[in-house]
Design an enzyme around this catalytic site. Structure first.
Site, PDB file in Angstrom:
ATOM      1  N   ALA A   1     105.837  50.545  11.524  1.00  0.00           N
ATOM      2  CA  ALA A   1     106.315  50.100  10.200  1.00  0.00           C
ATOM      3  C   ALA A   1     105.418  49.013   9.601  1.00  0.00           C
ATOM      4  CB  ALA A   1     107.742  49.586  10.345  1.00  0.00           C
TER       5      ALA A   1
ATOM      6  N   PHE B   1     104.854  45.567   6.799  1.00  0.00           N
ATOM      7  CA  PHE B   1     105.565  44.294   6.624  1.00  0.00           C
ATOM      8  C   PHE B   1     106.448  44.262   5.383  1.00  0.00           C
ATOM      9  CE2 PHE B   1     102.151  43.437   3.619  1.00  0.00           C
ATOM     10  CZ  PHE B   1     102.815  42.713   2.634  1.00  0.00           C
TER      11      PHE B   1
ATOM     12  N   LYS C   1     107.725  50.311  16.581  1.00  0.00           N
ATOM     13  CA  LYS C   1     106.820  49.154  16.544  1.00  0.00           C
ATOM     14  C   LYS C   1     106.887  48.559  15.148  1.00  0.00           C
ATOM     15  CE  LYS C   1     102.831  48.060  15.412  1.00  0.00           C
ATOM     16  NZ  LYS C   1     103.056  46.683  14.899  1.00  0.00           N
TER      17      LYS C   1
ATOM     18  N   GLU D   1     104.130  43.215  12.994  1.00  0.00           N
ATOM     19  CA  GLU D   1     104.045  41.947  13.720  1.00  0.00           C
ATOM     20  C   GLU D   1     104.231  40.758  12.772  1.00  0.00           C
ATOM     21  OE1 GLU D   1     101.742  44.069  13.061  1.00  0.00           O
ATOM     22  OE2 GLU D   1      99.866  43.120  12.415  1.00  0.00           O
TER      23      GLU D   1
ATOM     24  N   SER E   1      99.104  50.800   5.448  1.00  0.00           N
ATOM     25  CA  SER E   1      97.854  50.875   4.676  1.00  0.00           C
ATOM     26  C   SER E   1      97.061  52.141   4.989  1.00  0.00           C
ATOM     27  CB  SER E   1      96.995  49.656   5.006  1.00  0.00           C
ATOM     28  OG  SER E   1      96.610  49.742   6.361  1.00  0.00           O
TER      29      SER E   1
ATOM     30  N   CYS F   1     105.027  49.433  -2.294  1.00  0.00           N
ATOM     31  CA  CYS F   1     104.108  50.569  -2.429  1.00  0.00           C
ATOM     32  C   CYS F   1     104.376  51.301  -3.742  1.00  0.00           C
ATOM     33  CB  CYS F   1     104.273  51.521  -1.269  1.00  0.00           C
ATOM     34  SG  CYS F   1     105.877  52.288  -1.255  1.00  0.00           S
TER      35      CYS F   1
ATOM     36  N   GLU G   1      93.812  48.748  -3.970  1.00  0.00           N
ATOM     37  CA  GLU G   1      95.233  48.378  -4.062  1.00  0.00           C
ATOM     38  C   GLU G   1      95.305  46.858  -3.884  1.00  0.00           C
ATOM     39  OE1 GLU G   1      97.666  49.483  -0.674  1.00  0.00           O
ATOM     40  OE2 GLU G   1      99.423  49.717  -1.957  1.00  0.00           O
TER      41      GLU G   1
HETATM   42  P1  NAD Z   1      99.254  47.794   7.661  1.00  0.00           P
HETATM   43  O1  NAD Z   1      98.624  49.125   7.717  1.00  0.00           O
HETATM   44  O2  NAD Z   1      98.389  46.597   7.754  1.00  0.00           O
HETATM   45  O3  NAD Z   1     100.325  47.680   8.850  1.00  0.00           O
HETATM   46  C1  NAD Z   1     101.242  48.718   9.108  1.00  0.00           C
HETATM   47  C2  NAD Z   1     101.387  48.888  10.605  1.00  0.00           C
HETATM   48  O4  NAD Z   1     100.143  49.333  11.154  1.00  0.00           O
HETATM   49  C3  NAD Z   1     101.744  47.609  11.302  1.00  0.00           C
HETATM   50  O5  NAD Z   1     102.740  47.886  12.257  1.00  0.00           O
HETATM   51  C4  NAD Z   1     100.436  47.137  11.916  1.00  0.00           C
HETATM   52  O6  NAD Z   1     100.619  46.475  13.131  1.00  0.00           O
HETATM   53  C5  NAD Z   1      99.638  48.408  12.110  1.00  0.00           C
HETATM   54  N1  NAD Z   1      98.208  48.242  11.824  1.00  0.00           N
HETATM   55  C6  NAD Z   1      97.640  47.435  10.898  1.00  0.00           C
HETATM   56  N2  NAD Z   1      96.302  47.616  10.869  1.00  0.00           N
HETATM   57  C7  NAD Z   1      96.017  48.543  11.784  1.00  0.00           C
HETATM   58  C8  NAD Z   1      94.803  49.175  12.218  1.00  0.00           C
HETATM   59  N3  NAD Z   1      93.623  48.854  11.685  1.00  0.00           N
HETATM   60  N4  NAD Z   1      94.882  50.109  13.173  1.00  0.00           N
HETATM   61  C9  NAD Z   1      96.060  50.438  13.698  1.00  0.00           C
HETATM   62  N5  NAD Z   1      97.239  49.876  13.326  1.00  0.00           N
HETATM   63  C10 NAD Z   1      97.227  48.941  12.397  1.00  0.00           C
HETATM   64  O7  NAD Z   1     100.161  47.749   6.349  1.00  0.00           O
HETATM   65  P2  NAD Z   1     100.953  46.510   5.785  1.00  0.00           P
HETATM   66  O8  NAD Z   1      99.976  45.520   5.256  1.00  0.00           O
HETATM   67  O9  NAD Z   1     101.945  46.050   6.787  1.00  0.00           O
HETATM   68  O10 NAD Z   1     101.754  47.189   4.591  1.00  0.00           O
HETATM   69  C11 NAD Z   1     101.234  47.293   3.295  1.00  0.00           C
HETATM   70  C12 NAD Z   1     100.655  48.655   3.040  1.00  0.00           C
HETATM   71  O11 NAD Z   1     101.643  49.640   3.293  1.00  0.00           O
HETATM   72  C13 NAD Z   1     100.239  48.871   1.596  1.00  0.00           C
HETATM   73  O12 NAD Z   1      99.046  49.590   1.567  1.00  0.00           O
HETATM   74  C14 NAD Z   1     101.372  49.704   1.005  1.00  0.00           C
HETATM   75  O13 NAD Z   1     101.022  50.485  -0.103  1.00  0.00           O
HETATM   76  C15 NAD Z   1     101.731  50.534   2.180  1.00  0.00           C
HETATM   77  N6  NAD Z   1     103.088  51.046   2.060  1.00  0.00           N
HETATM   78  C16 NAD Z   1     103.232  52.352   1.735  1.00  0.00           C
HETATM   79  C17 NAD Z   1     104.494  52.867   1.572  1.00  0.00           C
HETATM   80  C18 NAD Z   1     104.678  54.296   1.200  1.00  0.00           C
HETATM   81  O14 NAD Z   1     105.795  54.802   1.379  1.00  0.00           O
HETATM   82  N7  NAD Z   1     103.650  54.975   0.714  1.00  0.00           N
HETATM   83  C19 NAD Z   1     105.621  52.053   1.756  1.00  0.00           C
HETATM   84  C20 NAD Z   1     105.421  50.718   2.107  1.00  0.00           C
HETATM   85  C21 NAD Z   1     104.135  50.223   2.263  1.00  0.00           C
END
Ligand code: NAD
Length: 519
Positions: free
Chosen positions: A170, A172, A196, A199, A249, A304, A404
């Site tokens: 998930a 943040f 998961k 964090e 992301s 998002c 974004e």
């Molecule tokens: P993120 O990708 O940084 O983190 C999401 C999850 O992935 C976390 O649990 C994190 O620990 C893990 N993670 C982060 N970087 C990683 C990597 N390089 N390799 C593997 N795992 C990794 O996203 P965020 O910053 O927590 O959330 C914001 C993003 O989520 C924005 O881009 C937003 O548009 C997107 N989002 C999309 C939707 C949708 O339904 N399309 C909904 C909510 C958020």
């Protein structure tokens, strides 16, 4: 993020309270129905984004702990998958009630760990609750198909069975709603799930997992581990994990989709977005501008489905000064302060990135018509605040348009015709959401027909479908072929089994050996 004071979340099992002098409390793993302290030496600081005070420590769960969590899911699947659908439905009935009773507690945790306003946090919990409520319809949503007399004395029926151990990763920005898109749907179908959470704000997910136990979900049906990349890679590689649900992301989503699929798992990834709001000159101005302000700056732009790009068509461009005036009036403070309209962004790093993207806009020729970069919030001088910011005259080749931003920054454009607006949107790689503001039905119809985006609002700024439908972001915003929640969600967490049976009265009569393909 204390959980004291409610009937259900009476003592915090998953986070140890610290005395004033000791280190911050630690977030626990949740394994086999118990909060378990991690043995890791590697901890991530959990901060309150309104103050940057460290309010907890999140473990990077060890390989042994993550393996134990999967084992627990695997063991629980043996019995959970054999429970009746009515038993699982009853758990969801109790669960939705418990979430309602504890909603304010969960929202308070979100406001503290994530930063959004209390009312917004409550709203996001309600949207998650609706998914749990829809899980109570599993008896309708999971029905199979049957056809009698497909051949002489022969019938076929097909029905959906759970996959096994699934995993949810998930982001943040919706720490309660998005976990609720995942484990209730997976488990009501008879699966077990390893969660998961992010964090950056794991508290809400932990509270919800604890409540699920109280609702009657047996130990091991949902387990929870913590961490960053290593935990994610562990999930992608573990041979006993059959499916992965990811929201976050592009970088993480593409990695998870490719690595998980290569390892033979079913994967659904909801990813980044750039959502455009088209404002037609015939729109109801009051409503359109108010909705645009709310959808661009609500949750400090960290949704998002935020409308992060406005396209003013024709004379609607004359409304931009009014948009600026309305945006200026928003009150910025810690989300848990009364009267706050928007809170901080999640981290110092996120704030720096937002400011840097605004800078690129200015350098590449956009006009900064509202500057929220130096906002001061009395009492919260250390927080990650950015005030509403509007860049106008933005062009599609600018960095602030292509990236974004995920902060309270509205990128604004003006064009002469609806066709130009449609072209800009369809040329953008993302397809999460879009909205048009108009009073003309034919204009709205043309837009919905021609636009290549998965979720469209007509005079609705944030068209997130209710859970009797599914979340249908498309193109660059989604990888996979089965969407989150609704019937699609249940299909994602189940596979079809098809039984062809022949029951013949004349079975006693010898049948000749048949060597050709039966038809
Ligand atoms: P993120 O990708 O940084 O983190 C999401 C999850 O992935 C976390 O649990 C994190 O620990 C893990 N993670 C982060 N970087 C990683 C990597 N390089 N390799 C593997 N795992 C990794 O996203 P965020 O910053 O927590 O959330 C914001 C993003 O989520 C924005 O881009 C937003 O548009 C997107 N989002 C999309 C939707 C949708 O339904 N399309 C909904 C909510 C958020």
């Amino acid at each position: 993020f204390q959980t004291t004071g409610v009937k259900t979340l009476t003592t915090s099992n998953w986070i140890r309270c610290a005395s004033a002098s000791s280190k911050p409390p630690t977030v626990k793993n949740w394994i086999n129905g118990r909060a378990v302290e991690s043995k890791t030496n590697d901890w991530i600081e959990l901060t309150n984004p309104s103050t940057n005070e460290v309010i907890g420590l999140v473990p990077k769960s060890t390989q042994a702990e993550m393996n134990e969590a999967v084992e627990s899911c695997k063991e629980a699947f043996r019995t959970w998958s054999k429970t009746t659908i009515l038993q699982r439905q009853q758990v969801m009935f109790r669960y939705q009630d418990l979430i309602k009773k504890n909603l304010k507690k969960v929202a308070a945790n979100i406001s503290k760990e994530q930063g959004k306003t209390l009312t917004d946090a409550e709203g996001s919990c309600l949207r998650g609750l609706q998914v749990v409520e829809s899980c109570c319809s599993v008896t309708f949503l999971q029905t199979g198909e049957t056809m009698h007399s497909i051949a002489k004395d022969m019938d076929i029926h097909s029905y959906r069975v759970p996959l096994g151990v699934c995993a949810g990763i998930a982001p943040f920005n919706f720490p309660a709603m998005i976990p609720l898109w995942m484990f209730p749907v997976a488990t009501v179908c008879g699966n077990t799930m390893l969660m998961k959470p992010s964090e950056q704000d794991p508290g809400a997910c932990m509270m919800l997992v604890e409540l699920a136990k109280e609702a009657g979900l047996p130990d091991g049906v949902v387990n929870c581990i913590h961490g960053q990349h290593e935990a994610v890679t562990f999930i992608c590689d573990h041979p006993d994990i059959r499916a992965i649900s990811f929201v976050g992301s592009d970088t993480a989503g593409n990695y998870i989709y490719e690595r998980g699929s290569k390892n033979g798992k079913r994967v659904q990834c909801n990813m980044g977005a750039k959502n455009h709001g088209v404002i037609m000159p015939d729109a109801n101005k009051e409503q359109a501008l108010n909705q645009l302000v709310g959808a661009a700056f609500g949750a400090a732009g960290q949704r998002c489905m935020a409308l992060s790009t406005a396209i003013f068509v024709g004379k609607a461009r004359e409304w931009i000064p009014e948009l600026v005036e309305r945006s200026k009036k928003l009150r910025i403070s810690a989300g848990y302060e009364a009267g706050a309209d928007l809170g901080p962004v999640i981290s110092k790093k996120a704030k720096d990135r937002v400011l840097q993207l605004v800078e690129t806009g200015i350098n590449e020729g956009a006009k900064l018509v509202l500057d929220g970069r130096n906002v001061k919030v009395p009492g919260y001088e250390n927080g990650n605040f950015v005030g509403p910011t509007i860049l106008h005259d933005v062009k599609p080749n600018m960095t602030c348009y292509k990236e974004e931003i995920f902060g309270p920054v509205l990128v604004s454009m003006s064009v002469d015709t609806l066709d130009e607006a449609i072209k800009i949107i369809n040329d953008n790689p993302y397809g999460n959401g879009t909205a048009i503001f108009t009073t003309n039905g034919a204009t709205a119809r043309k837009f919905t027909q021609e636009i290549d985006v998965g979720q469209i609002g007509v005079n609705v700024p944030i068209p997130v479908p209710l859970p009797m439908f599914s979340f249908t972001g498309s193109r660059g915003s989604f990888r996979g072929d089965t969407n989150f929640y609704g019937r699609n969600g249940m299909n994602f967490y189940t596979q079809l089994k098809t039984v062809t049976s022949a029951w013949r009265q004349e079975d006693a009569t010898p049948v000749d050996v048949q060597m050709s393909m039966p038809t």
